[in-house]
Structures are given as structure tokens and as C-alpha cells.
Design a protein around this motif. Structure first.
Motif, mmCIF file in Angstrom:
data_model
loop_
_atom_site.group_PDB
_atom_site.id
_atom_site.type_symbol
_atom_site.label_atom_id
_atom_site.label_comp_id
_atom_site.label_asym_id
_atom_site.label_seq_id
_atom_site.Cartn_x
_atom_site.Cartn_y
_atom_site.Cartn_z
ATOM 1 N N THR A 82 0.817 -1.228 0.000
ATOM 2 C CA THR A 82 0.000 0.000 0.000
ATOM 3 C C THR A 82 0.845 1.270 0.000
ATOM 4 O OG1 THR A 82 -0.102 0.042 2.422
ATOM 5 C CG2 THR A 82 -1.869 -1.144 1.265
ATOM 6 N N GLY A 83 2.145 1.154 -0.142
ATOM 7 C CA GLY A 83 3.009 2.315 0.039
ATOM 8 C C GLY A 83 2.881 3.348 -1.061
ATOM 9 N N ALA A 84 3.141 4.595 -0.704
ATOM 10 C CA ALA A 84 3.150 5.703 -1.651
ATOM 11 C C ALA A 84 3.966 6.836 -1.045
ATOM 12 C CB ALA A 84 1.734 6.175 -1.961
ATOM 13 N N ASN A 85 4.418 7.767 -1.889
ATOM 14 C CA ASN A 85 5.144 8.911 -1.346
ATOM 15 C C ASN A 85 4.206 10.062 -1.011
ATOM 16 O OD1 ASN A 85 4.603 9.624 -3.984
ATOM 17 N ND2 ASN A 85 6.581 10.582 -4.348
ATOM 18 N N SER A 86 2.943 9.907 -1.298
ATOM 19 C CA SER A 86 1.906 10.834 -0.858
ATOM 20 C C SER A 86 1.127 10.170 0.271
ATOM 21 C CB SER A 86 0.964 11.160 -2.022
ATOM 22 O OG SER A 86 -0.281 11.630 -1.557
ATOM 23 N N THR A 87 1.058 10.818 1.415
ATOM 24 C CA THR A 87 0.342 10.237 2.547
ATOM 25 C C THR A 87 -1.121 9.999 2.212
ATOM 26 O OG1 THR A 87 1.864 11.365 4.052
ATOM 27 C CG2 THR A 87 -0.177 10.513 5.001
ATOM 28 N N ALA A 88 -1.735 10.933 1.502
ATOM 29 C CA ALA A 88 -3.144 10.773 1.128
ATOM 30 C C ALA A 88 -3.333 9.540 0.244
ATOM 31 C CB ALA A 88 -3.642 12.027 0.415
ATOM 32 N N SER A 95 -7.049 1.828 2.635
ATOM 33 C CA SER A 95 -8.499 1.618 2.702
ATOM 34 C C SER A 95 -8.954 0.621 1.652
ATOM 35 C CB SER A 95 -9.213 2.957 2.518
ATOM 36 O OG SER A 95 -10.618 2.784 2.515
ATOM 37 N N LEU A 96 -8.393 0.739 0.465
ATOM 38 C CA LEU A 96 -8.703 -0.197 -0.617
ATOM 39 C C LEU A 96 -8.347 -1.625 -0.204
ATOM 40 C CD1 LEU A 96 -7.674 0.309 -4.330
ATOM 41 C CD2 LEU A 96 -6.866 -1.702 -3.113
ATOM 42 N N ALA A 97 -7.151 -1.809 0.372
ATOM 43 C CA ALA A 97 -6.704 -3.138 0.787
ATOM 44 C C ALA A 97 -7.570 -3.693 1.908
ATOM 45 C CB ALA A 97 -5.243 -3.072 1.227
ATOM 46 N N GLN A 105 -1.032 -4.612 5.892
ATOM 47 C CA GLN A 105 -0.503 -3.828 4.783
ATOM 48 C C GLN A 105 0.997 -3.631 4.949
ATOM 49 O OE1 GLN A 105 -1.383 0.475 4.803
ATOM 50 N NE2 GLN A 105 -2.537 0.155 6.711
ATOM 51 N N LEU A 106 1.701 -3.585 3.821
ATOM 52 C CA LEU A 106 3.131 -3.310 3.786
ATOM 53 C C LEU A 106 3.298 -1.921 3.196
ATOM 54 C CD1 LEU A 106 6.011 -4.518 4.198
ATOM 55 C CD2 LEU A 106 5.906 -5.233 1.799
ATOM 56 N N SER A 107 3.776 -0.987 4.009
ATOM 57 C CA SER A 107 3.805 0.424 3.611
ATOM 58 C C SER A 107 5.246 0.925 3.569
ATOM 59 C CB SER A 107 2.974 1.262 4.597
ATOM 60 O OG SER A 107 2.774 2.567 4.108
ATOM 61 N N VAL A 108 5.698 1.277 2.375
ATOM 62 C CA VAL A 108 7.100 1.631 2.169
ATOM 63 C C VAL A 108 7.379 3.061 2.632
ATOM 64 C CG1 VAL A 108 6.861 2.533 -0.191
ATOM 65 C CG2 VAL A 108 8.990 1.394 0.487
ATOM 66 N N VAL A 109 8.624 3.292 3.047
ATOM 67 C CA VAL A 109 9.078 4.650 3.353
ATOM 68 C C VAL A 109 8.852 5.522 2.117
ATOM 69 C CG1 VAL A 109 11.129 6.050 3.789
ATOM 70 C CG2 VAL A 109 10.761 3.949 5.091
ATOM 71 N N PRO A 110 8.251 6.695 2.268
ATOM 72 C CA PRO A 110 7.977 7.550 1.097
ATOM 73 C C PRO A 110 9.240 7.812 0.284
ATOM 74 C CG PRO A 110 6.809 8.380 3.000
ATOM 75 C CD PRO A 110 7.703 7.281 3.504
ATOM 76 N N TYR A 111 9.105 7.597 -1.009
ATOM 77 C CA TYR A 111 10.230 7.681 -1.926
ATOM 78 C C TYR A 111 10.234 9.015 -2.666
ATOM 79 C CZ TYR A 111 6.168 5.887 -4.403
ATOM 80 O OH TYR A 111 4.887 5.705 -4.837
ATOM 81 N N GLU A 129 -3.548 5.467 11.685
ATOM 82 C CA GLU A 129 -4.766 5.985 12.324
ATOM 83 C C GLU A 129 -5.943 6.084 11.366
ATOM 84 O OE1 GLU A 129 -3.404 9.653 13.977
ATOM 85 O OE2 GLU A 129 -2.603 8.707 15.805
ATOM 86 N N ALA A 130 -5.672 5.961 10.061
ATOM 87 C CA ALA A 130 -6.726 6.162 9.070
ATOM 88 C C ALA A 130 -7.615 4.934 8.878
ATOM 89 C CB ALA A 130 -6.116 6.570 7.730
ATOM 90 N N CYS A 131 -7.097 3.744 9.212
ATOM 91 C CA CYS A 131 -7.918 2.535 9.074
ATOM 92 C C CYS A 131 -7.428 1.491 10.064
ATOM 93 C CB CYS A 131 -7.867 1.999 7.643
ATOM 94 S SG CYS A 131 -6.298 1.275 7.163
#
Length: 294
Positions: A82-88, A95-97, A105-111, A129-131
Motif C-alpha cells: 500500500t506504500g506511496a510517497n503521498s500520505t493521502a 483503505s482499498l486493501a 498492509q506493507l507500507s514503504v518509506v515515502p520515496y 490511524e486512518a484505518c
């Protein structure tokens, strides 16, 4: 929340099989899921880097995650990339996952945008905190440039919903420092196949693996032996694959891996641009290694 011990062992970061026209090969995908259940994998990561997530649409990511959850039916936990460089965007993907049925979820450090340590902390705290989907952090500075420190990771370990980290740095001193200071129940998973055995022997919880796509049984046995103190057996399994761990990155992942899996008859060898097929020189090198592995 699913217990964290369900996300241990050898966990393949699953490839996304594709047809010649670039569409997803869902029949091959289902067959891979069944194979990993049979071979002893501990969980599966869907739509991660090895799954060519940067080239997948949001709809395709949702489809793969949902199909994996439905087809597995609880036989293996599903961890969604689920990672992205945009927090939104990371929150949207989380949420999709969650809606698709993933267990973590596996969330990568923002690139690319190179956030500070404070920025990384704020990013992951907002995602958690979002989900309600548990978060496994993913640190791979070789790809992202940004590098989350152990101190920041341990601060995030106190945030409800953040349950562990995939550490792809391959730095054993750093890994042991994290293991020795982590709170109870916080997972430390290797993200580097070459050093996965060493990190597991130091007290880690297994590996999220590229190699396990092609050799799931050997990786499973190696990690199981390491986690239960069977050192000689773990070393033997690792020795069979040690050269391959490095060779799988002789060209950008997953080009070498898909070439091998096509030889195994697991999928057709198709990637999406900007990735291209493995060069003939690398094919010759991998052919020799595969003959050694048997």
C-alpha cells in the motif's frame, strides 16, 4: 486484529503474472497462491515491488488483493502493498486493501520526496490511524533514497496498529539493534534474501522474499530451521540458494525472477514497461545457477 505471529516465516512478495497483451493472468495467479500454500509459505505479499505495483492501476491492485483473499479463504494471510510517497494516496490504498479483505498492509518509506525522520513518523502515524489494517513498515533505502532510523521505527512501534518492519538494508548490526530494543510482539522481518538467515538467527521473524517466489519450499525450510535452532540444516538450505539471491538482482527485479518462473512453467515471461526481458548474458548466468540448484 490478527495475531502478529501469523506474519512470520518465509513470505513471498508475489509476482503478478501477465499475459502477452499486458493484462493480468489471473489463472496463473490463482495457481501460484495454491502452490505457496502447499510449499509452506507463511503468508503472501500482494502488489509489492516484486508484483510490479508501480505499473498496476488502483483497480488492478484491488482486484489482485481481493482475488487473493477470496481464493485463499484464510489458508494464508494476505499482506497488501500500500506504500506511496503521498500520505493521502497511501491512506487511500490502505483503505482499498482493507475493503478487499487483506489482513495487513506493507507500507514503504515515502520515496523521491526524501522526508525527514519527523516527516516519516507523521506519515506512518497518519496511515495507521486512518484505518484498522495493521501496518508493516518497509525500509528499502536502495530504492527510496530516504532511510528510516531505528529510533524512528521504535517510536512508531508505540503507535497502535503498527506491528512490524520489513528491513531491506541487509545491515546486521542495525538489525540486531532493532531486535534487541523492540517492544514485545513487534515483528522484524528481513527484506534481503542474502542476509535473511543471519537476521533470523539473530532473533528476527523471517523474511519477505523475492527468492521464495521460485523456491518456496527451500526458503520455508531454511527459515523454519533457523527459528527452531536447527543451524546445520538451515545453513545447507541457504547454501543452495545463496548465489541465486544475488543473481535475482543482476537486472531489475522481477525480470530475472519471471524468467526463472517461466522456465519452471509457473507463468509466461511478460513484464510491463519500463521493465524489459532479461538479457541473453544474464540468462546464461542464471541457467548455470539453476543447474547447480537442481
Amino acid at each position: 486484529m490478527i495475531p502478529t505471529h501469523r506474519f512470520t516465516g518465509s513470505i513471498p512478495a508475489l509476482v503478478s503474472p501477465m499475459n502477452e497483451d499486458g493484462s493480468l493472468d489471473l489463472d496463473a495467479f490463482r495457481a501460484l497462491l495454491d502452490w505457496h500454500v502447499e510449499e509452506g509459505s507463511g503468508a503472501v505479499v500482494i502488489a509489492g515491488t516484486t508484483g510490479e505495483a508501480p505499473t498496476l492501476s488502483t483497480e488492478e491492485q484491488a482486484a489482485l488483493i481481493g482475488l487473493a483473499c477470496q481464493h485463499l479463504g484464510g489458508r494464508l494471510p494476505v499482506i497488501a502493498g500500500t506504500g506511496a510517497n503521498s500520505t493521502a494516496e497511501a491512506i487511500e490504498l490502505a483503505s482499498l486493501a482493507e475493503n478487499a479483505g487483506a489482513q495487513a498492509q506493507l507500507s514503504v518509506v515515502p520515496y523521491y520526496n526524501k522526508p525527514s525522520q519527523q516527516g516519516m513518523y507523521a506519515h506512518f502515524k497518519a496511515v495507521a490511524e486512518a484505518c484498522d489494517l495493521p501496518v508493516i513498515l518497509y525500509n528499502v533505502p536502495g530504492r527510496t533514497v530516504a532511510d528510516i532510523s531505528n529510533d524512528t521505527v521504535l517510536s512508531l512501534a508505540d503507535v497502535p496498529g503498527i506491528i512490524g518492519i520489513k528491513d531491506a538494508t541487509g545491515e546486521m548490526g542495525r538489525g540486531f539493534d532493532l531486535i534487541s530494543r523492540r517492544p514485545e510482539g513487534f515483528l522484524v522481518l528481513s527484506g534481503d534474501d542474502e542476509t535473511a538467515l543471519a537476521l533470523t538467527l539473530l532473533g528476527g521473524d523471517g523474511v519477505i522474499s523475492v527468492t521464495a517466489n521460485a523456491y518456496p519450499s527451500i526458503m520455508h525450510l531454511m527459515i523454519e530451521d533457523a527459528m527452531h535452532g536447527r543451524l546445520e540444516s538451515a545453513r545447507r538450505h541457504n547454501a543452495r540458494l545463496q548465489k541465486l539471491h544475488r543473481a535475482l538482482f543482476v537486472e531489475p527485479n522481477p525480470a530475472p525472477l519471471k524468467w526463472i518462473m517461466a522456465r519452471q512453467g509457473r507463468l509466461d515471461n511478460h513484464l510491463r514497461l519500463p521493465l524489459v526481458h532479461l538479457s541473453s548474458t544474464s540468462q546464461s548466468e542464471l541457467t548455470r545457477l539453476l543447474e547447480e540448484i537442481g
